[in-house]
Design a protein around this motif. Sequence first.
Motif, short mmCIF file in Angstrom:
data_model
loop_
_atom_site.label_atom_id
_atom_site.label_comp_id
_atom_site.label_asym_id
_atom_site.label_seq_id
_atom_site.Cartn_x
_atom_site.Cartn_y
_atom_site.Cartn_z
N GLY A 143 0.86 -1.20 0.00
CA GLY A 143 0.00 0.00 0.00
C GLY A 143 0.88 1.24 0.00
N THR A 144 1.72 1.32 -1.02
CA THR A 144 2.82 2.31 -1.00
C THR A 144 2.37 3.76 -1.15
OG1 THR A 144 5.07 2.64 -1.81
CG2 THR A 144 3.41 2.24 -3.49
N GLY A 145 1.24 4.01 -1.82
CA GLY A 145 0.72 5.39 -1.97
C GLY A 145 1.75 6.31 -2.60
N ASP A 168 0.75 -1.39 -4.83
CA ASP A 168 -0.47 -0.63 -4.57
C ASP A 168 -1.55 -1.10 -5.53
OD1 ASP A 168 -0.80 2.23 -2.81
OD2 ASP A 168 -2.45 1.67 -4.16
N ILE A 169 -2.78 -1.03 -5.04
CA ILE A 169 -3.93 -1.42 -5.88
C ILE A 169 -4.28 -0.31 -6.85
CG2 ILE A 169 -5.80 -0.59 -4.37
CD1 ILE A 169 -7.09 -3.44 -4.90
N ASN A 196 -3.76 -6.34 -5.90
CA ASN A 196 -4.45 -6.44 -4.62
C ASN A 196 -3.57 -7.18 -3.60
OD1 ASN A 196 -6.37 -6.63 -2.61
ND2 ASN A 196 -7.55 -8.23 -3.64
N LEU A 197 -3.15 -6.48 -2.56
CA LEU A 197 -2.33 -7.05 -1.49
C LEU A 197 -1.21 -7.95 -2.04
CD1 LEU A 197 -5.18 -7.70 1.13
CD2 LEU A 197 -3.58 -5.79 1.08
N ASN A 219 1.15 0.54 5.75
CA ASN A 219 0.20 1.48 6.35
C ASN A 219 -1.06 1.37 5.50
OD1 ASN A 219 -1.16 3.61 7.51
ND2 ASN A 219 0.09 5.21 6.56
N ALA A 241 -7.90 4.94 0.39
CA ALA A 241 -6.61 4.91 1.10
C ALA A 241 -6.81 4.96 2.61
CB ALA A 241 -5.74 6.06 0.65
C1 SAM Z 1 -3.18 4.74 4.20
S1 SAM Z 1 -2.56 4.79 2.53
C2 SAM Z 1 -0.83 4.71 2.88
C3 SAM Z 1 0.04 5.29 1.83
C4 SAM Z 1 1.52 5.39 2.22
N1 SAM Z 1 2.10 4.07 2.44
C5 SAM Z 1 1.70 6.25 3.46
O1 SAM Z 1 2.06 5.69 4.50
O2 SAM Z 1 1.48 7.46 3.40
C6 SAM Z 1 -3.01 3.17 2.01
C7 SAM Z 1 -2.57 2.77 0.61
O3 SAM Z 1 -2.98 1.40 0.42
C8 SAM Z 1 -3.46 1.24 -0.89
N2 SAM Z 1 -4.38 0.09 -0.91
C9 SAM Z 1 -5.67 0.06 -0.50
N3 SAM Z 1 -6.18 -1.19 -0.67
C10 SAM Z 1 -5.17 -1.94 -1.17
C11 SAM Z 1 -5.09 -3.32 -1.56
N4 SAM Z 1 -6.12 -4.14 -1.45
N5 SAM Z 1 -3.91 -3.76 -2.06
C12 SAM Z 1 -2.84 -2.93 -2.18
N6 SAM Z 1 -2.87 -1.62 -1.83
C13 SAM Z 1 -4.02 -1.13 -1.33
C14 SAM Z 1 -4.15 2.57 -1.22
O4 SAM Z 1 -4.25 2.75 -2.60
C15 SAM Z 1 -3.20 3.57 -0.52
O5 SAM Z 1 -2.23 4.03 -1.40
#
Ligand code: SAM
Length: 314
Positions: A143-145, A168-169, A196-197, A219, A241
């Motif tokens: 979930g790198t954002g 990231d999704i 997804n994950l 995160n 997010a």
């Molecule tokens: C809370 S944000 C955190 C972003 C960054 N890591 C930070 O700490 O600022 C969560 C991130 O998880 C991603 N995300 C949400 N669901 C996901 C999934 N099922 N698989 C992978 N990534 C996912 C979102 O797109 C978002 O970028």
Amino acid sequence: MSWKRKIKNLQKKDNIMSVTTLSQVLKQGKEELKRSDIPKYALDAEVILSGVLSASREYLFVHPEKELSVQDRDVFFADIKKRKQGTPLAYIIGYKQFYGFDFYVNKEVLIPRPETELIIDSIAEHKRNPSVFTKNTALLDMGTGSGCLVVTSALKFNALVKEYFAVDICQKALKISYKNANKHNVSHCIKFLHGNLMEPIFFNIKEFLCYENLIITANLPYLTEEQYKKAPSIWKEPSFALLGGEYGLDLYKDFIHQLKLFKTRTNLSLALFLEIDPGQKNRVTGIINSEFPGCLLDFKKDIRGKTKIAIVRF
Ligand SMILES: C[S@@+](CC[C@H](N)C(=O)[O-])C[C@H]1O[C@@H](n2cnc3c(N)ncnc32)[C@H](O)[C@@H]1O
């Protein structure tokens, strides 16, 4: 539009047209933000103006009499309007600092939070721990954002980690994380995976078999609907997010379950650094113990004494 409103708009335009120097423009910007109850109105106006001029905040005070171009003034007041409407400052100026580094942000990514820096601190505390760092260590950021965690890790732990992975999704978020990795000259050591994950990781599982240790930062969205509804300041950030279903732990539950499969298939030592909500400590403990009985589990508190990071080793 009613004639009263038209007159009001014209008067407003006249007001804006009459301010031309840096100090006048700044004063008006601050007053407008103050009237809209923006908490750090003075600082925000200064940051916005220095962003428009691509200058430092000091420049504004050293050159108060400097005339602004009409274009710059229009951009400044358009940005002030966005701020009045609740757009976070970071989205307006296009960047946010994390661990002392600047990160591009836009509305596709969560704005990095100071408490997330605790994940970097926690990893650093394990630098000499052979169950976390060996010669053969990789790091995965789930979930790198914006990429704040993976890019900062690559900058801080460069020589200690052989390869970095960021998942990231959201494709648009991955683009931003790649842009940030490029900005900080670390894109060559990070693999960006969409999905997804753990799905993209399982798809590339052979790449992990050469490693002994995997550090995982995550995160993932962990807010409940109720917490989200009570926090209007975060409504301009992407809800995907932030929201984590009932109790906020849907994603972490699936993720931990998938990690168990990953561990079975690779036999790597895993060190997991998760950001959580303080109220989730007991539930997170339950989820982790049910998938990894006997693992080492610690929690780290933020400066306000609230539990924010779960550290799991198995
Ligand atoms: C809370 S944000 C955190 C972003 C960054 N890591 C930070 O700490 O600022 C969560 C991130 O998880 C991603 N995300 C949400 N669901 C996901 C999934 N099922 N698989 C992978 N990534 C996912 C979102 O797109 C978002 O970028």
